[in-house]
Design an enzyme around this catalytic site. Sequence first.
Site, mmCIF file in Angstrom:
data_model
loop_
_atom_site.group_PDB
_atom_site.id
_atom_site.type_symbol
_atom_site.label_atom_id
_atom_site.label_comp_id
_atom_site.label_asym_id
_atom_site.label_seq_id
_atom_site.Cartn_x
_atom_site.Cartn_y
_atom_site.Cartn_z
ATOM 1 N N TRP A 74 49.270 25.050 16.246
ATOM 2 C CA TRP A 74 47.863 25.239 16.614
ATOM 3 C C TRP A 74 47.880 25.436 18.115
ATOM 4 O O TRP A 74 48.213 24.522 18.877
ATOM 5 C CB TRP A 74 47.041 24.011 16.223
ATOM 6 C CG TRP A 74 45.577 24.189 16.429
ATOM 7 C CD1 TRP A 74 44.708 24.856 15.627
ATOM 8 C CD2 TRP A 74 44.785 23.679 17.513
ATOM 9 N NE1 TRP A 74 43.438 24.794 16.139
ATOM 10 C CE2 TRP A 74 43.454 24.078 17.290
ATOM 11 C CE3 TRP A 74 45.076 22.930 18.659
ATOM 12 C CZ2 TRP A 74 42.416 23.747 18.158
ATOM 13 C CZ3 TRP A 74 44.043 22.604 19.519
ATOM 14 C CH2 TRP A 74 42.728 23.016 19.264
ATOM 15 N N GLY A 101 51.829 18.162 20.676
ATOM 16 C CA GLY A 101 51.205 17.375 21.745
ATOM 17 C C GLY A 101 50.944 18.274 22.943
ATOM 18 O O GLY A 101 50.979 19.507 22.827
ATOM 19 N N LYS A 604 43.361 20.306 10.951
ATOM 20 C CA LYS A 604 42.899 19.105 10.254
ATOM 21 C C LYS A 604 42.798 17.908 11.189
ATOM 22 O O LYS A 604 41.812 17.199 11.196
ATOM 23 C CB LYS A 604 43.841 18.796 9.093
ATOM 24 C CG LYS A 604 43.400 17.617 8.242
ATOM 25 C CD LYS A 604 42.122 17.923 7.505
ATOM 26 C CE LYS A 604 41.613 16.763 6.697
ATOM 27 N NZ LYS A 604 40.193 16.950 6.335
HETATM 28 O O1 M6R Z 1 40.414 12.740 11.382
HETATM 29 P P1 M6R Z 1 39.064 12.503 11.995
HETATM 30 O O2 M6R Z 1 38.083 11.946 11.036
HETATM 31 O O3 M6R Z 1 39.139 11.672 13.247
HETATM 32 O O4 M6R Z 1 38.560 13.933 12.424
HETATM 33 C C1 M6R Z 1 37.346 14.105 13.100
HETATM 34 C C2 M6R Z 1 36.926 15.558 13.101
HETATM 35 O O5 M6R Z 1 37.881 16.345 13.740
HETATM 36 C C3 M6R Z 1 36.709 16.081 11.677
HETATM 37 O O6 M6R Z 1 35.772 15.320 10.983
HETATM 38 C C4 M6R Z 1 36.229 17.547 11.715
HETATM 39 O O7 M6R Z 1 34.956 17.618 12.259
HETATM 40 C C5 M6R Z 1 36.284 18.146 10.312
HETATM 41 N N1 M6R Z 1 36.813 19.479 10.365
HETATM 42 C C6 M6R Z 1 34.948 18.215 9.663
HETATM 43 O O8 M6R Z 1 34.990 18.810 8.406
#
Ligand code: M6R
Length: 609
Positions: A74, A101, A604
């Site tokens: 990414w 990172g 993700k």
């Molecule tokens: O793994 P996390 O719950 O900390 O991630 C937070 C956000 O990056 C995550 O919820 C993001 O907004 C998703 N793509 C929503 O569908």
Amino acid sequence: MCGIMGYIGSKNASEVIINGLARLEYRGYDSAGIALTNKDLYINKKAGKISNLRSELDFSELAPYNTGIGHTRWATHGIPSDLNAHPHSDCKNEIAVVHNGIIENHSAIRQILQKYDHDIKSETDSEVIIHLIEYYYERYSLAEAVMKAVVRLEGTYGLIVISKREPEKLIAARNGSPLLVGIGDNEMIISSDASAIIEHTRKVIYLKDREVFEIKRDNFMAFDLEKGLVDREIEEIDWNIEAIEKQGYDYFMLKEIFEQPETISNGFRGRTVQDYGMIRLDGLRLSEEELNEINRIIFIACGTSWHAGLIGEYLIEEYARIPVEVEYASEFRYRKPILRRGDLVIVISQSGETADTLAALKEAKSKGIKVLSICNVVGSTITRESDGGVYIHAGPEIGVASTKAFTSQVTVLILLSLFLARRRDMNSEEIKVYIEHLLAIPEKVSQILSNNDYIRDIAEIYKDKSNFLYLGRGINFPVALEGALKLKEISYIHAEGYPAAEMKHGPIALIDENMPVVFIAPRDEIYSKVLSNMEEVKARKGKIIAIANQGDNDIKEYADHIIYVPPVRKMLSPLITVIPLQLLAYHVAVMKGCNVDQPRNLAKSVTVE
Ligand code: M6R
């Protein structure tokens, strides 16, 4: 972001690594590459998805290689290109690295290395790592050279290094980016997360920050950069391979939406004692005194998890009568937050690896505040850094758009609000009733899922619209935000969520016959107000899609399309109303030909700031 993978054993390393990278692709898909070694160093890397790289490889030709590393990227520093793809190698093409990172001092290191005539070819921050290791590798073993190099790095890294001079080992190091070693039968697999390891072994060791591992096929040594050689215990992964397969669904997202009756149950299983009207949340690790001292709760999270936090605010303020604030993790740490005795911070994260959330957690801890976590991924960094917490037990979530993790987070927040309410005003009889209703939710979610075809038909009608508004009130306002986020992230249609009554303070200007407005309108105490908001949309020829309770005939007068959901207690409503919004977003995205599981520009787990 980025997924990294390493293998040493007796199998064809290229096959193991490419298959593992495919499992990690949700972490980034801008480019992919592998490096293999026995007496030489083979590198192949390509911009684009792993399938691009896979089509280039002749696996039978690569069979003699039993040691290797791989990367799915990414992009942060440098555009997605073959040159910027990992692995990166040194000037002599002797050693190679994959890195996840950000190296914050990469420019300074680059300048120094260039003075020593290192030929750094890419625009990435990562390439300096391998040249720095090369510098030390003239005088030290590979493990020593890596240790010398990483102490010069500022920022975050999960990295794996191989050398054709020492092909019988892999060196792995971690600071801030997740990394674990799977201990197999005469083989070792290293990966950014367990999904690429589980098909080989369940025995794992999670690297800690500032640790370096020297890994051979049948043993390993762990070094802490300050303490030297350390003992590390082996842990067991408690889920199986089926959890990360599509199992006949076109996309992981659809599979995960359909898993929700089960994942919601997993969230409350073993945590309710209905006969006594009791909630058990053993992982909180708070003493009676600490529980009694809570004066304020601060939820910190990002994205969908932040929306769950907003629902937590409604729940805890209404039922436990404790003041709550909800913070974006990315803002919290830079805002000089005021934290006092009696504050309890709860971070919410599906992955447990989100860099902003982790940084906010550390900020709160540094001020002496207790930090709990609500996470999905067992053993993730956030769970390790927090003082206690509750796992949501949703199982691996692979689709980039979070669905089942959201409803599981909300389930745990409902339990938490009842747990806290019981210690204050709510009596056990009331809790019993809520538990009974919570236990009935999975069946009601299944009913909504059986309406999938009808929701797909609605998606067909609206798929070509350029904008959507999502409106809800009270506890369903965060659901409106979540519905809008789902649609925009996977279909690239602009969508906004608002409290329904806020519409008249601005967004109403957008409404005309081309604007679909999704109303979340269960029959609760503000239902009649929501109907008035619908009137306002109708008067401006907006198209209304309403999420309403079964049996609600009044709404037919206002809405162009109605998706009926079973009526439930207000507290439980988000678990029900969000389901049609997930399906609506999913179908629109599929109809538009979008890659639902891997939307553009996203990954993700966002492990960079
Ligand atoms: O793994 P996390 O719950 O900390 O991630 C937070 C956000 O990056 C995550 O919820 C993001 O907004 C998703 N793509 C929503 O569908």
